[in-house]
Design an enzyme around this catalytic site. Structure first.
Site, short mmCIF file in Angstrom:
data_model
loop_
_atom_site.label_atom_id
_atom_site.label_comp_id
_atom_site.label_asym_id
_atom_site.label_seq_id
_atom_site.Cartn_x
_atom_site.Cartn_y
_atom_site.Cartn_z
N HIS A 63 -4.73 16.34 6.74
CA HIS A 63 -4.02 15.55 7.77
C HIS A 63 -2.55 15.95 7.80
O HIS A 63 -1.95 16.27 6.78
CB HIS A 63 -4.19 14.05 7.54
N ASP A 98 -0.21 13.98 9.27
CA ASP A 98 0.68 12.81 9.33
C ASP A 98 1.10 12.40 7.92
O ASP A 98 0.46 12.77 6.93
CB ASP A 98 0.03 11.63 10.07
N ASP A 127 1.04 15.04 0.19
CA ASP A 127 0.13 14.13 0.90
C ASP A 127 0.42 14.19 2.39
O ASP A 127 1.12 13.39 2.91
CB ASP A 127 0.28 12.70 0.37
N GLU A 159 -4.54 9.77 9.17
CA GLU A 159 -5.09 9.43 7.86
C GLU A 159 -4.32 8.28 7.24
O GLU A 159 -4.90 7.39 6.61
CB GLU A 159 -5.05 10.66 6.93
N GLU A 160 -3.00 8.29 7.43
CA GLU A 160 -2.16 7.27 6.78
C GLU A 160 -2.25 5.91 7.47
O GLU A 160 -1.68 4.92 7.00
CB GLU A 160 -0.70 7.74 6.75
N ASP A 162 -7.05 16.15 -0.65
CA ASP A 162 -6.14 15.03 -0.35
C ASP A 162 -6.34 13.96 -1.41
O ASP A 162 -6.65 12.82 -1.13
CB ASP A 162 -6.43 14.48 1.05
#
Lengths: 370, 370
Positions: free
Chosen positions: A106, A108, A139, A173-174, A200
């Site tokens: 991801h 984001d 991350d 994702e976040e 991740d």
């Protein structure tokens, strides 16, 4: 442990001291190190905070950056809109007969606040002690970048890949990947693969390549105990009117037995008994309780009797309070008998445990002990 | 219950339907009712909020109002400065040989916030349903005013009092009477009395004259459980690192046994066994659990087995949570393993129980079960 193996969290040089990377790929990576380093920094500088709509343009820019990055190395990519932030998918399917690997990541990142706790600006990557510090460096921009550069090394050096590859990089994702399930369901054909690689999660230890085979799931609850219709004076009513905070404490105290086992009837019914071989492998990992104690600042560990710390963290479910609030919590004393008490409680679940089933067991247990 | 007996909480007419007030005093009070009414309103309009320094001038004005009010009726008074708000003392010692009664009250009031919950302005006394609504009307301006007016009725009608009287009215009751003990110690001679009358508590029931012989005391604690040095992710650490909120819940759950008795060893050692006669008298009072349940909005009462509700409220000690806080308490879910958990806990104490001793017992108990 070799010297280079120290460079781990967001490092500009990948940890390859102990591993065997073929000489041609190794040479490509070394020759291109400054350029690759700059590209990573470019990616990290984009404040693609998915949670904040005032960063929507940045988030979009990060998606475009990933697409361009894939196109450039020969993995043609496309940006797919969703109801939220877009998904980038790159495809290289020129190895007929070979299996297909889907790489997920991801672009984001989490909000960077509180800003005053940052030693260097969150979106200005800074190297300290051979580690790169930037929001998203581990991350998940660092990892997805690493995969793209591995593909580039293969394609640039050998002109081909040993497997077919699909790269999917999402932007939510976040914030719970709310639109990903629908996207996957719609794009079954595009995403068809034999294996999925997700980088991740946490690294176990510096310089130790590791494969994470599962993560614990979650069942999250909020327990509210309602007592009197309003807060009461504890001198005028205490002793006769049931105190919701005390009642809630008594409920929570029934969640575990004295050995730390979860005492909710039926809770362990579907929990797997792991193969002794795997448990033995886990015990062979370079891990010490002391390191964890030092890292977290506690003088002793706890949890379920009969299991090692790693077993408690990896293969055993938990039941924890995540938050609790009742009555007066400010400075000094207030003699209030709270009208209500709230606890946020969550259970970490292991393979075969079903959140819906755990919810039923939890509700039945609370109803019984309340 | 007679019609006039309904006028109780801060009422402009005192409840005298069932009691026998001598005719001359009754006549004086009736004849002067409008003036007395206006005086009370004048007193209630002074926003003497002792907790707020921006009201210091008002608080001072309330002290002056009380002094003038005593002087006027023939009980010469003086304002005594303290380190905080002043104390007003009026003396009438013209009944040689008769006992001396000290009347205590306070002219300060609690802050009126939250203002939006007031039906009428807090410092503009308003009559609704024969009751006066104003900040301080029942705590404690109404009561101290009633005593002054009773003295006035006697002095104006009969020119004398049957006993010697000292009236002390302080201005810090709502903020803990911090300077009163020193004042009393210094002014032993001025305050010398045979009996003390305090009208600063609740009335048991409308129209039922009552004497309160004791109030429960207090021992107030804050229990802090410190876990890891910072909040942790409950997925990465839950199950191995002890959860302070869960630990605190288990501690709190040990404070009572299943019959609602306090289970802290030694807690009841000094609690008086009351005379069965007094317990019988208490049971004869016009009180019903149903009324209390309706008043507080609960469907059942709780507390110690073997005691009536009034016994639980009046002659039995308690141990209650007044507030509790840990981890994430906002909207939605956050998978945090809290670094710490806090509970404010207080024990209501009965005659012969010593707060310092209870503190020791509490500490020893928590240390043992923690």
């Amino acid at each position: 442990m070799t010297k280079s193996s120290k460079a781990v969290r967001g490092a500009s040089k990948t940890a390859r001291g102990n591993t065997t990377i073929p000489a041609d790929l190794e040479r490509f990576l070394s020759d291109n190190d400054p350029r690759i380093h700059n590209e990573l920094f470019e990616f990290l500088r984009i404040p693609s905070v998915s949670a904040k709509s005032d960063h929507n343009a940045d988030t979009r820019r990060a998606a475009e950056w990933v697409k361009a990055s894939l196109d450039k190395i020969g993995v043609p990519a496309k940006i797919y809109p969703t109801a939220g932030h877009p998904v980038v998918v790159g495809e290289w399917r020129n190895a007929p007969g070979a299996p297909t690997v889907l790489i997920y990541g991801h672009y984001d990142v989490q909000p960077a606040e509180p800003l005053e706790l940052w030693t260097s600006p969150p979106f200005e990557p800074t190297v300290r002690d051979r580690k790169i510090f930037a929001r998203g460096s581990v991350d998940d921009k660092g990892q997805i970048f690493l995969h793209i550069k591995a593909l580039e090394a293969h394609l640039a050096t050998r002109g081909t890949l040993p497997v077919n590859v699909v790269v999917i990089v999402e932007g939510e994702e976040e914030i719970g990947s709310e639109n990903l399930a629908a996207f996957v369901a719609e794009q079954k054909k595009l995403l068809k693969a034999d294996a999925v690689v997700i980088s991740d999660s946490a690294m176990f230890a510096p310089g130790l390549p590791s494969i994470l085979s599962s993560l614990r799931g979650l069942a999250y609850f909020e327990i509210n105990v309602q007592g009197p219709k309003g807060d009461l004076h504890s001198g005028s009513y205490g002793g006769a009117v049931v105190n919701p905070a005390m009642a809630l404490a008594r409920i929570l105290a029934t969640f575990h037995d004295k050995d730390g086992h979860i005492a909710i009837p039926g809770f362990y019914k579907k929990v797997r008994a792991w193969d002794p071989k795997i448990r033995k492998q886990m015990r062979s990992l370079p891990f010490s309780d002391k390191t964890l104690m030092k890292e977290t600042g506690v003088s002793a560990l706890g949890g379920e009797k009969g299991y090692t710390t790693l077993e408690k963290l990896w293969i055993r479910p938990t039941c924890e309070v995540n938050g609790q609030l009742s009555g007066y919590t400010g400075e000094g004393a207030k003699t209030v008998l709270p009208a209500k008490a709230m606890a946020k409680v969550s259970c970490r679940l292991v393979p075969d445990q079903d959140p819906a089933e755990i919810e039923k067991l939890m509700k039945a247990h609370v109803a019984k002990v309340a």
